[in-house]
Scaffold this motif. Sequence first.
Motif, PDB file in Angstrom:
ATOM      1  N   GLY A  74      -6.856 110.957 -92.693  1.00  0.00           N
ATOM      2  CA  GLY A  74      -6.505 109.652 -92.367  1.00  0.00           C
ATOM      3  C   GLY A  74      -5.135 109.405 -91.541  1.00  0.00           C
ATOM      4  O   GLY A  74      -4.510 108.108 -91.727  1.00  0.00           O
ATOM      5  N   LEU A  75      -4.063 110.426 -91.641  1.00  0.00           N
ATOM      6  CA  LEU A  75      -2.834 110.084 -91.225  1.00  0.00           C
ATOM      7  C   LEU A  75      -2.736 109.855 -89.450  1.00  0.00           C
ATOM      8  O   LEU A  75      -1.918 109.183 -89.209  1.00  0.00           O
ATOM      9  CB  LEU A  75      -2.030 111.549 -91.384  1.00  0.00           C
ATOM     10  N   SER A  76      -3.788 110.009 -88.942  1.00  0.00           N
ATOM     11  CA  SER A  76      -4.147 109.560 -87.544  1.00  0.00           C
ATOM     12  C   SER A  76      -5.415 108.957 -87.417  1.00  0.00           C
ATOM     13  O   SER A  76      -6.398 109.517 -88.059  1.00  0.00           O
ATOM     14  CB  SER A  76      -3.870 110.670 -86.313  1.00  0.00           C
ATOM     15  N   ALA A  77      -5.769 107.802 -86.587  1.00  0.00           N
ATOM     16  CA  ALA A  77      -6.919 107.264 -86.534  1.00  0.00           C
ATOM     17  C   ALA A  77      -7.972 107.929 -85.468  1.00  0.00           C
ATOM     18  O   ALA A  77      -9.026 107.417 -85.498  1.00  0.00           O
ATOM     19  CB  ALA A  77      -6.691 105.801 -86.323  1.00  0.00           C
ATOM     20  N   SER A  78      -7.400 108.551 -84.900  1.00  0.00           N
ATOM     21  CA  SER A  78      -8.082 109.367 -83.673  1.00  0.00           C
ATOM     22  C   SER A  78      -7.352 110.505 -83.175  1.00  0.00           C
ATOM     23  O   SER A  78      -6.460 110.860 -83.159  1.00  0.00           O
ATOM     24  CB  SER A  78      -8.417 108.177 -82.471  1.00  0.00           C
ATOM     25  N   ALA A  79      -8.284 111.216 -82.298  1.00  0.00           N
ATOM     26  CA  ALA A  79      -7.502 112.528 -81.464  1.00  0.00           C
ATOM     27  C   ALA A  79      -8.634 113.095 -80.958  1.00  0.00           C
ATOM     28  O   ALA A  79      -9.995 112.908 -80.928  1.00  0.00           O
ATOM     29  CB  ALA A  79      -7.271 113.615 -82.969  1.00  0.00           C
ATOM     30  N   MET A  80      -8.334 113.930 -79.912  1.00  0.00           N
ATOM     31  CA  MET A  80      -9.239 114.761 -79.002  1.00  0.00           C
ATOM     32  C   MET A  80      -9.143 116.200 -79.815  1.00  0.00           C
ATOM     33  O   MET A  80      -8.272 116.904 -79.903  1.00  0.00           O
ATOM     34  CB  MET A  80      -8.678 114.904 -77.703  1.00  0.00           C
ATOM     35  N   LEU A  81     -10.433 116.272 -80.046  1.00  0.00           N
ATOM     36  CA  LEU A  81     -10.729 117.678 -80.903  1.00  0.00           C
ATOM     37  C   LEU A  81     -12.021 118.246 -80.195  1.00  0.00           C
ATOM     38  O   LEU A  81     -12.652 117.679 -79.692  1.00  0.00           O
ATOM     39  CB  LEU A  81     -10.804 117.441 -82.316  1.00  0.00           C
TER      40      LEU A  81
END
Length: 455
Positions: A284-291
């Motif tokens: 939960g330290l970032s709300a989104s990402a490309m993975l």
Amino acid sequence: MAKINRRQFLRGVAAGAGALTLAACGGAATTSPTAEPAAPPATAAPPTAMPQGSMGSTVEITYWGSFSGVLGEAEQATVETFNSMQQDVRVNYQFQGNYEETAQKLTAAVQARQTPDVSLLSDVWWFSFYINGQLQPLDDLMAAEGVKREAYVDVLLNEGIRKNTVYWIPFARSTPLFYYNKDAWAEAGLDDRAPKTWEEFMEWAPKLNREGRSAFAHPGAASYIAWLFQGVIWQYGGRYSDPDFTIRIHEENGIRAGNFYRDTTQTYKWATTPKDVTQDFVTGLSASAMLSTGALAGVEKNAQFPVGTGFLPEGPSGFGCCTGGAGMAVLAGLPTEKQQAAMKWIAFATGDEWAVDWSQRTGYMPVRKAAVESERMKQYLAERPNFRTAVEQLPKTRPQDSARVYVRGGDQIIGKGLERITIAGEDPAKVWMDVKAELEETAKPTVELLKTVEG
């Protein structure tokens, strides 16, 4: 090693076939939280048993794999299942480290003339062995085994073809997806979907940013940021290079894409650059990402919130997304019986039915058209909308630019340039000129050798 039957294999793999981080697609060195994927439908049919004894006595071959943890267990179990189902071929499985380590060891093995028979090679490594004449052309072996080109998903097979000859067959293939935290989305009052464009996400990002959580996270060079930025530079109308290795990253649209990335961390400050993007996302330290699609099972298992996925956002010039991951190659110079045995193994591991099992239990893309269209996969996709996103996005993808995948070290040259932009905040126009010069110098031996090999 004791043989196992399919039922035992399924029990073992269902206990946990995890996923790697985003670099599971681009050639990873890191590992992510493990996962426990859902079991396949109860109606799943076992792979068709292979004919017994058609080659006479058993032929032993050595296969070098590159997966650790539970993914490695799934790969090894695949080998054991193949060995248990027929008597023609026995595969000796040897783990060699991550993609980079496997390629480095294979380079040394070639020099020592002590190569394995089959090796897993990532998208950024197989070409180096091909151009040096170290990979076996596969078309005749495929024909002898009844394996047809058209059976594979076109965009995945085509990347392993040079001069209309197959050298690299897709196995653990993937694409990046946009992952998002559904709880964070709801808290921000956003619709439960991925952003359609980066412009739309830039409007959403301030609502997602808060103390202790960023709206988005970028990886670093070691985690293959250049693989993810490949789609972004296309979305802005640029490219790393032409197929003939003419470098284009420094041109206007490449600078625009670089400025977008710099703005996310330096101007608007809604994106971070953590050491482990997957870990930041699931905690939960970032709300989104490309993975990677290869991270999906692990993310769903370990995230502290419901996870959503979507296509990559579009840029000013539209959609852009590349493929990644690894395929299997046969080393050149093997005796005929070893070549035939190697193809039998590859035909099984990438076959219509086993492709379904491998895909469902690892998060990698189904590499066979029949696997995508099978009732088993359709039922699975109906139950797993996040994985369905990956399958639906696949037809929109395209192979990567030659500067990243064919220039030895090209990925890291571009990736370190991106770190200068996202972390140090340097001007993309200056950075890309430096990267251009380094790519051109590094590419010279490849370009010259390619003229000799392909004319």
